[in-house]
Motif scaffolding. Structure first.
Motif, mmCIF file in Angstrom:
data_model
loop_
_atom_site.group_PDB
_atom_site.id
_atom_site.type_symbol
_atom_site.label_atom_id
_atom_site.label_comp_id
_atom_site.label_asym_id
_atom_site.label_seq_id
_atom_site.Cartn_x
_atom_site.Cartn_y
_atom_site.Cartn_z
ATOM 1 N N ARG A 88 18.490 56.614 -20.673
ATOM 2 C CA ARG A 88 18.977 56.753 -22.040
ATOM 3 C C ARG A 88 18.794 55.439 -22.787
ATOM 4 O O ARG A 88 18.632 54.378 -22.160
ATOM 5 C CB ARG A 88 20.442 57.163 -22.032
ATOM 6 C CG ARG A 88 21.362 56.191 -21.342
ATOM 7 C CD ARG A 88 22.776 56.740 -21.254
ATOM 8 N NE ARG A 88 23.669 55.793 -20.587
ATOM 9 C CZ ARG A 88 24.953 56.023 -20.357
ATOM 10 N NH1 ARG A 88 25.492 57.166 -20.750
ATOM 11 N NH2 ARG A 88 25.687 55.110 -19.742
ATOM 12 N N PRO A 89 18.810 55.468 -24.114
ATOM 13 C CA PRO A 89 18.662 54.225 -24.884
ATOM 14 C C PRO A 89 19.675 53.173 -24.446
ATOM 15 O O PRO A 89 20.844 53.472 -24.215
ATOM 16 C CB PRO A 89 18.903 54.685 -26.324
ATOM 17 C CG PRO A 89 18.442 56.109 -26.332
ATOM 18 C CD PRO A 89 18.873 56.654 -24.987
ATOM 19 N N GLY A 90 19.189 51.952 -24.331
ATOM 20 C CA GLY A 90 20.031 50.843 -23.900
ATOM 21 C C GLY A 90 19.892 50.496 -22.433
ATOM 22 O O GLY A 90 20.285 49.402 -22.005
ATOM 23 N N ASP A 91 19.337 51.414 -21.619
ATOM 24 C CA ASP A 91 19.142 51.131 -20.196
ATOM 25 C C ASP A 91 18.108 50.015 -20.006
ATOM 26 O O ASP A 91 17.069 49.983 -20.680
ATOM 27 C CB ASP A 91 18.646 52.372 -19.450
ATOM 28 C CG ASP A 91 19.748 53.385 -19.188
ATOM 29 O OD1 ASP A 91 20.934 53.016 -19.305
ATOM 30 O OD2 ASP A 91 19.425 54.543 -18.870
ATOM 31 N N GLU A 92 18.396 49.129 -19.068
ATOM 32 C CA GLU A 92 17.432 48.090 -18.696
ATOM 33 C C GLU A 92 16.590 48.620 -17.538
ATOM 34 O O GLU A 92 17.136 49.041 -16.505
ATOM 35 C CB GLU A 92 18.160 46.805 -18.294
ATOM 36 C CG GLU A 92 18.932 46.190 -19.454
ATOM 37 C CD GLU A 92 19.625 44.886 -19.085
ATOM 38 O OE1 GLU A 92 19.666 44.538 -17.877
ATOM 39 O OE2 GLU A 92 20.116 44.210 -20.012
#
Length: 326
Positions: A88-92
């Motif tokens: 998901r958005p924000g995952d590194e």
């Protein structure tokens, strides 16, 4: 966004940093904001079209317009396609693409990414995918490594070799690394049980016999590489810089010779095929979280100095990996 591109084959000087449109993503892809990348011989082979076989996939006379080089990356997820789950958005994340990582953003198939180990920097994580994947798939899949085997890694101080030494130890093997004098201490620090300084000793003339030999350098004949193996040992051909300077096939020529010879000799001869996948990336991430595997970074360059990083890696003397920061 900014991305590196090239419109003719040649040295790193052919690269140009351009403003280009941000890539669209397919339903099974992830848009990643690149925080770091790393360079591989794979990259300069595409720039120079060495071996010439490379042209079949990216352009016979010149690279196809709009191509961006680069495979390894680490960064932050910005968007995900409709069919993507688990990210998901924000995952590194860290992972690899066939081409495209030398850019500020890149579209990556979701099955070529994994969550970045928390204890690694982006530069460290970006230094893992292609080299560690090749080492893992060479030892486990092509080499069928088993605990207790005697394993020799020729080219133990390079990008693939530093991972191969550590992974062979993680699989429970007794490991011998081959490298130059200046890298002996490094290879020992990675866990090698024995180190051969090729400047002082020819590893193919040793009395010791090995169950598995991984050749990353590509500068020895099949007969020489088979000599230190046990009668039922396995030779794994990676195809290194020495075998990729030119010609039509480059490293594939040695792999082809091995495939033709294998049915007629007692030893197994196998070649490594790079197969990016998230399952192996998660396995590697687990080893790194357990501190059983770590990337070795020789130098780090800013994104604007990518051509200089490629020139350095092309000389063939990097200790471990060379990272790029964005």
């Amino acid at each position: 966004m900014k991305a590196w591109s090239w419109d003719r084959y040649g040295p790193p000087d052919v690269l140009t940093l351009k403003d280009v449109a941000e890539p669209a993503i397919a339903r099974d892809e992830v848009l990643v904001r690149v925080r770091a990348a790393s360079v591989n011989p794979y990259d300069w082979r595409h720039l120079r079209a060495h071996p010439k076989l490379v042209r079949l996939s990216i352009g016979l006379r010149r690279p196809r317009p709009g191509l961006v080089p680069g495979a390894d990356l680490a960064g932050v997820v910005e968007r995900v396609g409709d069919e993507v789950t688990g990210l998901r958005p924000g995952d590194e994340v860290f992972g690899e693409v066939r081409l495209g990582s030398f850019a500020e953003t890149v579209a990556v198939p979701h099955d070529r990414l994994a969550l970045k180990p928390a204890r690694l920097t982006f530069e460290q994580a970006a230094s893992v995918p292609m080299a560690a994947h090749t080492a893992l798939q060479g030892l486990r899949d092509a080499g069928r490594i088993a605990a207790g085997q005697r394993v020799l890694v020729n080219g133990a101080s390079g990008g693939i070799g530093t991972f191969a030494v550590q992974l062979a130890k993680a699989f429970g093997a007794e490991v011998t690394g081959v490298c130059s004098t200046r890298n002996v201490a490094l290879v020992r620090s990675l866990g090698a049980d024995d180190v051969v300084d090729y400047i002082r000793e020819d590893f193919t003339e040793r009395e010791e016999r090995y169950d598995l030999l991984m050749d990353i350098v590509g500068d020895r004949s099949l007969a020489e590489l088979r000599r230190p193996l046990t009668p039922r040992g396995t030779l794994v051909i990676v195809g290194g810089i020495a075998s990729a300077r030119g010609g039509l096939l480059g490293p594939a020529a040695q792999m082809l010779r091995g495939a033709l010879a294998s049915p007629f000799v007692s030893q197994r001869i196998a070649a490594v095929r790079w197969r990016p996948n998230s399952t192996d990336l998660r396995f590697l991430a687990g080893l790194m979280e357990e501190e059983r595997l770590a990337p070795v970074i020789d130098r780090t360059y800013p994104f604007a100095e990518l051509p200089e990083a490629l020139r350095y890696i092309e000389r063939g003397h990097a200790r471990g990996k060379v990272a790029i920061t964005l």
